[in-house]
Design a protein around this motif. Structure first.
Motif, PDB file in Angstrom:
ATOM      1  N   ALA A 180       0.827  -1.202   0.000  1.00 37.93           N
ATOM      2  CA  ALA A 180       0.000   0.000   0.000  1.00 37.93           C
ATOM      3  C   ALA A 180       0.866   1.258   0.000  1.00 37.93           C
ATOM      4  CB  ALA A 180      -0.924  -0.007   1.227  1.00 37.93           C
ATOM      5  N   GLY A 240       0.051   1.319  -3.273  1.00 38.38           N
ATOM      6  CA  GLY A 240      -0.161   0.485  -4.433  1.00 38.38           C
ATOM      7  C   GLY A 240       0.466   0.885  -5.743  1.00 38.38           C
ATOM      8  N   THR A 248       2.532  -1.940  -7.141  1.00 40.25           N
ATOM      9  CA  THR A 248       1.683  -3.039  -7.605  1.00 40.25           C
ATOM     10  C   THR A 248       1.155  -2.752  -8.998  1.00 40.25           C
ATOM     11  OG1 THR A 248       1.015  -3.618  -5.349  1.00 40.25           O
ATOM     12  CG2 THR A 248      -0.412  -4.355  -7.134  1.00 40.25           C
ATOM     13  N   THR A 280       1.050 -10.551  -6.449  1.00 39.87           N
ATOM     14  CA  THR A 280       0.391 -10.650  -5.153  1.00 39.87           C
ATOM     15  C   THR A 280       0.870  -9.480  -4.308  1.00 39.87           C
ATOM     16  OG1 THR A 280       0.249 -13.066  -5.228  1.00 39.87           O
ATOM     17  CG2 THR A 280       0.047 -12.024  -3.071  1.00 39.87           C
ATOM     18  N   ALA A 281      -0.063  -8.624  -3.895  1.00 36.11           N
ATOM     19  CA  ALA A 281       0.256  -7.429  -3.110  1.00 36.11           C
ATOM     20  C   ALA A 281      -0.134  -7.679  -1.662  1.00 36.11           C
ATOM     21  CB  ALA A 281      -0.489  -6.216  -3.657  1.00 36.11           C
ATOM     22  N   LEU A 313      -4.921  -0.624   1.899  1.00 36.30           N
ATOM     23  CA  LEU A 313      -5.131  -1.491   0.753  1.00 36.30           C
ATOM     24  C   LEU A 313      -6.407  -1.144   0.002  1.00 36.30           C
ATOM     25  CD1 LEU A 313      -3.996  -4.997   2.054  1.00 36.30           C
ATOM     26  CD2 LEU A 313      -2.943  -3.636   0.235  1.00 36.30           C
ATOM     27  N   LEU A 366      -5.532   0.874  -2.843  1.00 35.56           N
ATOM     28  CA  LEU A 366      -4.973   0.055  -3.913  1.00 35.56           C
ATOM     29  C   LEU A 366      -6.085  -0.600  -4.715  1.00 35.56           C
ATOM     30  CD1 LEU A 366      -2.901  -1.529  -5.502  1.00 35.56           C
ATOM     31  CD2 LEU A 366      -2.597  -3.041  -3.533  1.00 35.56           C
ATOM     32  N   ARG A 367      -7.077  -1.138  -4.024  1.00 33.74           N
ATOM     33  CA  ARG A 367      -8.191  -1.765  -4.736  1.00 33.74           C
ATOM     34  C   ARG A 367      -8.909  -0.757  -5.628  1.00 33.74           C
ATOM     35  NH1 ARG A 367      -8.903  -4.145   0.553  1.00 33.74           N
ATOM     36  NH2 ARG A 367      -8.312  -6.375   0.524  1.00 33.74           N
ATOM     37  N   LYS A 398      -3.650  -9.857  -6.949  1.00 32.26           N
ATOM     38  CA  LYS A 398      -4.216 -10.465  -5.758  1.00 32.26           C
ATOM     39  C   LYS A 398      -3.814  -9.615  -4.562  1.00 32.26           C
ATOM     40  CE  LYS A 398      -4.250 -14.743  -3.041  1.00 32.26           C
ATOM     41  NZ  LYS A 398      -3.673 -16.117  -2.916  1.00 32.26           N
ATOM     42  N   VAL A 399      -4.785  -9.174  -3.790  1.00 36.90           N
ATOM     43  CA  VAL A 399      -4.530  -8.288  -2.664  1.00 36.90           C
ATOM     44  C   VAL A 399      -4.734  -9.062  -1.368  1.00 36.90           C
ATOM     45  CG1 VAL A 399      -5.181  -6.139  -1.529  1.00 36.90           C
ATOM     46  CG2 VAL A 399      -5.251  -6.292  -4.030  1.00 36.90           C
TER      47      VAL A 399
END
Length: 433
Positions: free
Chosen positions: A251, A253, A256, A267-268, A276, A279-280, A291-292
């Motif tokens: 994060a 992100g 990523t 994969t984060a 996060l 990030l999403r 993938k978080v």
């Protein structure tokens, strides 16, 4: 002598006994006072303090609160020197009168607020307290009109640490770098035609400070994300790929997104669910996939080793002082030592998650050698299966060069004529066995 807030709350009226609503302009200054108190007394981060203090304020007022607080933190030693030059007795470090004067003076001498507005919106902060003192000191300094120095003075503890690490030139560069907010850097998914933009690397755009990100073309379609140029280098140094990459401490992100855009199956992992979430949101806006995972890296471990591992480790964050001047005042040697200890543990764990022949990049956004350079030799001694994969000049922006040992240290003076860089340490390793 510079006077900085200690561990006591600013004295005087707390503001909860006001008989009537504040006049226009005062709520923003009152919120700025709360932000400064939270940063300087409690050690909170500026953004977190702002979220709490500015609740209920209009967006423009919230922006004003941030501007006042951030500029005060940039110039705190010089503001305190001004105040001390105009008082017969030194005001206590926690005195609300000192806080109020800082806010009034930074508006008048750094933010361009007319003097009458700067003082009239601050005096209510000391209702029931030393209003005459605040008014008199402000008036004396306004009439003297000596102003603030063009280059802010670093706090003494920071100057001592950074002088030992980077010398006189490092101090001068840092003071120049903090004089104004830095430009806005974007990492681009595709070429964009942006007014006033310059590019220092492929896939990079630099825009003037204060640019509204959400109003830029390509924002809604996810064609870019905000990321300081220095912060983009760790993922750039991993390069494109089609294997599995771990982005650790991922994060908010940006790295990523870079790895996903470069073709990696990412994969984060991060311990903070709220961070996060950002990030999403950016994954959704850009249409990129990763993938978080919410996890504590001291407890979590992957199901299998990865082709590339990027550890942007937790640190003091002193390297991002241009954007977050609060770190100059709330970071202490004890925090640096604590972070360095944690980093060593994380490096040791993350190394075991790299496949033979794979790449391991370690980075911190810190200007403290204990959080960067000091880790390299112990890591290599403990992990003979790794060797430095030297960073090459052609992988970096023009004017940024790797160190002789193949690692990278970015400093405030680098490419200063083009807007500068945050302070980072980056080391790239290859697992040879």
């Amino acid at each position: 002598m510079n006077h900085r807030p200690g561990n006591r709350r600013p004295t005087g009226n707390r503001g909860n006994e006001r008989p009537q609503a504040d006049p226009p302009g005062v709520p923003a200054r009152r919120a700025a006072l709360r932000v400064l108190d939270a940063v300087l007394r409690q050690g909170k981060a500026l953004e977190a303090a702002l979220d709490n203090a500015a609740q209920g304020l209009a967006p423009n007022d919230r922006g004003l609160v941030h501007a006042i607080a951030a500029e005060t933190l940039r110039r705190l030693p010089d503001l305190d020197a001004m105040i001390d030059s105009a008082t017969k007795q030194v005001l206590p470090e926690d005195a609300k009168a000192r806080f109020a004067l800082r806010i009034a003076l930074v508006q008048a001498f750094a933010l361009g607020t007319p003097s009458h507005a700067a003082i009239s919106t601050v005096l209510p902060l000391v209702d029931g307290g030393p209003r005459k003192l605040v008014h008199g000191v402000f008036g004396t300094l306004s009439r003297a009109n000596k102003g603030l120095p063009d280059q802010p003075t670093l706090p003494d503890p920071v100057a001592i640490r950074w002088h030992a690490a980077w010398g006189d030139g490092g101090i001068e560069d840092a003071e120049r770098a903090i004089a104004a907010p830095p430009p806005l850097d974007l990492t681009l998914r595709k070429p964009l035609d942006l007014d006033d933009a310059t590019s220092l690397m492929p896939g990079h755009a630099r825009l003037p400070a204060g640019t509204s990100v959400t109003e830029l073309p390509g924002f809604e379609s996810g064609d870019f994300w905000v990321q300081d140029l220095a912060a983009s280098l760790p993922a750039r140094l991993i390069g494109p790929g089609k294997g599995h990459a771990l982005d650790l401490c991922a994060a908010p992100g940006g790295k990523t997104l870079q790895l996903a855009a470069a073709g990696w199956d990412v994969t984060a992992v991060d311990v903070s669910e709220p961070r996060l979430e950002r990030l999403r949101e950016n994954l959704g806006r850009t249409g990129l996939n990763a993938k978080v995972v919410v996890g504590d890296l001291l407890l979590w471990k992957p199901e299998q080793q990865a082709d590339a591992v990027l550890l942007d480790a937790p640190c003091s964050a002193t390297g991002i002082f241009r954007r977050h001047p609060d770190v100059l005042h709330r970071v202490r040697p004890s925090m640096i030592a604590e972070m360095a200890e944690l980093q060593a543990k994380l490096i040791d764990r993350a190394a075991g998650w790299v496949k033979p022949g794979g790449t391991f990049v370690f980075a911190t956004c810190s200007l403290e050698p204990k959080e960067g350079e000091a880790h390299v030799a112990p890591f290599l001694a403990a992990h003979p299966e790794f060797a430095i994969d030297p960073i090459r000049a052609e992988e970096l922006p023009e004017g940024v060069t790797p160190r002789e040992d193949g690692t990278l240290r970015t400093l405030p003076g680098m490419i200063a004529d083009k807007g500068g860089l945050d302070g980072f340490f980056i080391a790239r390793f290859r697992r040879t066995g």
